[in-house]
Design a protein around this motif. Structure first.
Motif: not given
Length: 1022
Positions: A855-861
């Protein structure tokens, strides 16, 4: 090493300060001279050299003497009167020996007599006893340097030729001389060479020390800073007569040596031109392992998990795990057909699982040998993870029932950093396996590399010193010494639950493999090896000479095993098909059908009831422990969570919380591990609350979900990726009924764990028919923060997916999604909504098989106001959305849409914002591919067919040679039968993942967004 070499010199007993590093326990002096005065301190390291009337000898440590002196200066009555006399006389100018006066010589009234004359005989006695103590300590510290460890007699352990001053010829170094050899000395409490005797002649002391420390066993342990542990080891190796074996034990040992040796000889006779990485030169490994297992079984161990390199693997499978010989022999048949899907693997990489009765203890024991790649030592953390999981599932909190054994080669043990990473997990609360027995097959060579070129340390095992693991070096040509050392190692692990290393110093009779010529690079070593008599022959001759066995009995034992091998070989010819599943190291009883297939191919809804969502949300926004003070900033976070729950909304942290909490309520264990995962790198998770007023008082709300829930483990790991990811992979291997996740601190940190990803996670099922449901959470996104920490390198994961970009899958429409999942090697997703993250995590457990999930997880989201999901997207009947289609104005008038932009992840929000700004909601549709692999061919086909007049654009924020474009483009072209081109909107190709300049970052973003919405951007391109 300099410190070790000069240790003896420092210990020379001239003054008290020269013995500052020695230590012992206090020994009572007896009624007449009992030390009864009050103590003003606790001695940490003090050496004892007691004499019947010499209480002064109890104070040879400089620390001890200084403390006593300080106490005496404050109050002369606070120390024993003998010390009072000593300090008064010393202050009057008397030398140390003369200053001392026996308590028996003190006046009746207890008043000290100040000495006027010297007592040279007392001073000599003191110095001689101290000298003997120093000599004993020198053997304990450095005796292994003089041990006869190398069967070849050419040991290249390099100590810079520094002398080790032990033995009769070196007594002068300690201030003794030959006239002292027959003198009787009291023994200190820090040695057990006396047995039941408390005093011995110097000559006998030296002889016993030589027998204990300088024969075929070399013991390294004096670096351990625990007195009890040091005393335990001294007792095991110093007591006279410890290495006595019964006749039955010797005969069993010989039988094991016969099996170990004749197995290799049989393979060499039958398949002389095949690689098998035989054990020749270290045949005593088999009885060594069996001894460790026997002793551990005796101590209550029921499950042993092993990891090893390829040398000797077939022998271990045959004679330790007891794999059927015909199953091993048929592996050499080149005509054997593969029955299982996937690539399979070579025979010396395969694992095995077997439950049997231990013949020595008559108890059940489960043995498993983990499958592993050629990458040496990579399996170490995997074994530890699986061991930890097995301990966890059976409630073995002390490691009494499940243990691990790791085998190593000498060059790899010294050279591979993963060894160090694995050692550093050994005592961490969420990673400890309560002691591992490490066995090093020390061939004294690495492929063609001489040890002098392969390591900077004298021994290959020096890395183990960092965790205070004792190291037992043993000459592998002495099977009885090997057996004794292995018994001690197993007892150490059972007693102290700490790691221990057995260094089997041996040789490699063949080259690196049976086809290799070692004489090119090690001519002198291999000339010696060719002359070397085999260890079985040597040991058999020894036992025959002792009368323990007759030559006829020995030959019968050989004939018996040879017959077993011949019969198995004959049966192996009937095997026509190779079943890799017979070599499975981690079976999951009850999870699959008997032939290893999923019990169903249904994909149930991953939604939850409103009641459950609300309940989990309330737990997530509360502190379930009374009188617990949390940080003010965290109070605000929990309050905002509560508000979201009231509004039936979740953000990223809550979406994850809902998934974990629901699985825990359903009885599924969840384990989240990695660097800083308890709080989360970006301070969004907060799964562990810390009391602001009480040190180490924590609370995990997730473990207060419901009375019958499964436990939740969330643990910050050491700053290691390779070791920790390997560990979690092993943990996930033990059971399919757990969600095991590893989160990288930033997505690009996974590249230091690339070996685990490339060799285990990606091809594990294809090579070893072994499913695994591990989840990798990799924070990813171009945020203008520079080349590091921007990209999780999705292109690498996508390149390793096993689906064909040029073939549209021929699968039944109703089962398309689940069948695709079943056939893929791993699942790669980039979710754009918390709701979809919730579904994909739950699907990982609810689907009827297991696949790794990236899973490529977000940072700003994590805090983006639009990146929220409603409860409506998570209720019963809802599923993970592999593709989120356009739902806006464009979808209502598809014929008027001029362009459909496909994207994945965070860039959607930037595209959506730009589309609004340009007022193009009716002419440009945006579709989000949430599941990149397996590629949603069917949904992409539906979405493209919906917009017949639109051109196709793939938009990504990554550079063109990175990200998803090279993976997505051919698959989209296959979907539309190559009717249209797939245009690219994104950053230009680059070597680095991102720019380090904020202005350049924003300029790049503006450019590709302009391209994505410029309907004429691709007119001039063919």
């Amino acid at each position: 090493m300099h410190r070790l070499r000069t240790c003896a010199a420092r210990l020379r007993p001239l003054t008290a300060s020269q013995t500052a590093q020695t230590f012992s326990q206090q020994r009572p002096i007896g009624a007449a001279g009992a030390v009864t005065g009050p103590r003003t301190f606790q001695p940490i390291r003090c050496y004892t050299a007691p004499g019947a009337a010499e209480p002064f000898l109890n104070g040879t440590s400089s620390n001890y003497v200084e403390e006593m002196y300080s106490a005496w200066l404050e109050d002369p009555k606070s120390v024993h009167k003998s010390w009072d006399v000593f300090f008064r006389n010393a202050n009057a100018g008397a030398p140390p020996g003369a200053a001392y006066q026996s308590p028996l010589g003190l006046t009746e009234a207890g008043m000290p007599l100040v000495m006027t004359g010297a007592q040279p005989n007392v001073e000599k006695l003191v110095e001689d006893h101290l000298a003997v103590q120093s000599l004993i300590r020198a053997y304990q510290v450095m005796g292994h340097h003089n041990a006869s460890l190398d069967p070849l007699g050419i040991s290249c352990v390099n100590f810079d030729d520094a002398p080790v001053n032990t033995g009769v010829q070196h007594v002068g170094f300690y201030g003794l001389d030959e006239t002292d050899l027959d003198k009787v000395f009291r023994l200190p409490t820090t040695t057990f060479i006396g047995g039941s005797e408390s005093a011995l002649p110097l000559k006998e002391i030296i002889r016993r020390l030589e027998m204990a420390y300088c024969q075929h066993i070399g013991v390294e342990f004096m670096f351990i800073n625990d007195l009890e542990q040091c005393q335990w080891i001294r007792q095991k190796f110093e007591k006279p007569g410890v290495m006595q074996f019964t006749l039955e034990e010797k005969r069993t040992l010989l039988a094991r040596m016969v099996r170990s040796t004749r197995f290799e000889e049989f393979l060499q006779r039958k398949w002389s031109s095949e690689k098998r990485f035989g054990l020749e030169g270290c045949e005593s490994l088999i009885p060594a392992l069996k001894t460790i297992i026997d002793k551990s079984s005796e101590n209550g161990v029921e499950n042993v998990i092993m990891g090893m390199p390829h040398r000797g693997r077939l022998n271990v499978l045959a004679n330790v795990i007891r794999k059927e010989l015909e199953q091993i022999f048929c592996q050499f048949d080149s005509k054997l057909e593969a029955a299982d899907e996937g690539s399979g693997d070579v025979k010396y990489h395969l694992g095995m699982y077997h439950r049997r009765i231990n013949r020595v203890t008559d108890r059940n024991i489960t043995l498993s040998l983990m499958a592993n790649p050629s990458h040496l030592e990579a399996v170490d953390p995997v074994v530890q993870g699986k061991t930890k999981a097995e301990q966890f599932y059976c409630g073995d909190t002390e490691g009494n029932r499940v243990m691990s054994i790791l085998l190593h080669g000498d060059a790899a043990f010294a050279g591979q950093g993963i060894v160090y990473e694995t050692f550093h997990l050994s005592d961490l609360p969420s990673y400890t396996t309560h002691g591992t027995v490490h066995v090093v097959v020390n061939n004294q060579i690495g492929f063609t590399t001489d040890p002098r070129m392969a390591r900077s340390s004298p021994y290959p095992t020096d890395v183990a010193r960092v965790v205070n693991a004792p190291i037992f070096h043993v000459n592998a040509d002495d099977p009885e010494a090997v057996m004794y050392v292995c018994n001690v190692a197993a007892e150490w692990r059972a007693t102290f639950h700490k790691d221990v290393v057995v260094d089997l110093v041996c040789y490699r009779r063949m080259g690196h493999n049976e086809m290799d010529e070692p004489m090119f690079t090690q001519p002198l070593m291999y000339k010696q090896i060719k002359k070397q008599k085999g260890v079985l022959q040597k040991y058999a001759e020894k036992l025959i000479a002792e009368g323990a066995v007759t030559r006829q009995e020995y030959e019968e034992e050989i004939a018996k095993y040879d017959k077993i091998c011949e019969e198995a070989h004959a049966r192996s010819k009937d095997e026509k098909i190779l079943h890799i599943k017979h070599w499975l190291d981690s079976p999951w009883p009850g999870f699959f059908t008997l032939d290893g297939m999923p019990k169903s191919m249904n994909s149930p809804s991953t939604g939850l009831s409103e009641e459950d969502l609300t309940h989990i949300g309330q737990v997530a926004s509360s502190v379930p422990v009374e009188d617990f003070t949390i940080h003010g900033g965290l109070s605000r976070i929990l309050k905002s969570r509560g508000e979201m729950i009231k509004n039936r909304m979740v953000d990223w942290a809550l979406g994850e919380y809902m998934a974990f909490g629901s699985l825990l309520k359903e009885g599924t264990h969840v384990r989240l591990s990695g660097q800083d995962v308890e709080r989360g790198t970006f301070s969004h998770r907060h799964h562990v609350l810390h009391d602001q007023n009480v040190d180490k008082r924590t609370c995990i709300p997730m473990n207060h979900m419901s009375p019958n829930q499964a436990p939740y483990t969330v643990c910050n790991s050491s700053l290691s990726e390779y070791g920790v990811l390997g560990f979690e992979l092993g943990f996930a291997m033990a059971s399919p009924n757990a969600l095991v996740l590893w989160e990288a601190q930033f997505g690009d940190f996974h590249n230091t764990a690339q070996c685990i990803i490339d060799q285990f996670i990606c091809p594990g099922q294809a090579k070893w028919v072994r499913q695994n449901g591990i989840v990798l959470l990799l924070p990813h996104g171009m945020e203008g923060m520079g080349p590091e920490h921007s990209s999780a390198r999705p292109e690498r994961f996508l390149q390793m997916c096993n689906d064909d970009p040029d073939v549209y899958p021929k699968l039944p429409e109703e089962d398309f999604a689940v069948q695709q999942l079943y056939e893929c090697n791993w699942i790669v997703v980039n979710c754009s909504t918390p709701g979809n993250l919730f579904h994909v995590l739950r699907r990982q457990i609810l689907q009827p098989f297991r696949k790794p999930l990236i899973i490529f997880t977000p940072k700003s989201l994590l805090r983006h106001p639009e990146a929220k999901s409603s409860f409506d997207q998570m209720l019963p009947g809802t599923h993970f959305q592999r593709l989120i289609p356009e739902h806006g104005v464009a979808a209502q008038n598809p014929e008027g849409v001029k362009r459909i932009v496909f994207c994945t992840g965070k860039v959607f929000y930037e595209l959506n914002k730009e589309r609004k700004a340009k007022a193009m909601e009716d002419t440009v549709a945006i579709a989000r591919i949430e599941q990149l692999s397996p590629f949603p061919f069917d949904l992409v086909k539906q979405e493209t067919a919906k917009y017949p007049n639109a051109d196709l654009v793939w938009c990504q924020e990554e550079h063109k040679n990175q990200g998803y474009y090279d993976y997505v483009k051919p698959r989209m072209r296959t979907t539309i039968e190559r009717a249209k081109p797939v245009w690219y909107a994104g950053r230009e190709p680059a070597a680095a993942p991102a720019t380090g300049n904020k202005k350049a970052h924003l300029l790049e973003l503006t450019r590709f967004l302009d391209t994505a919405f410029d309907l004429d951007a691709f007119k001039d391109q063919v």
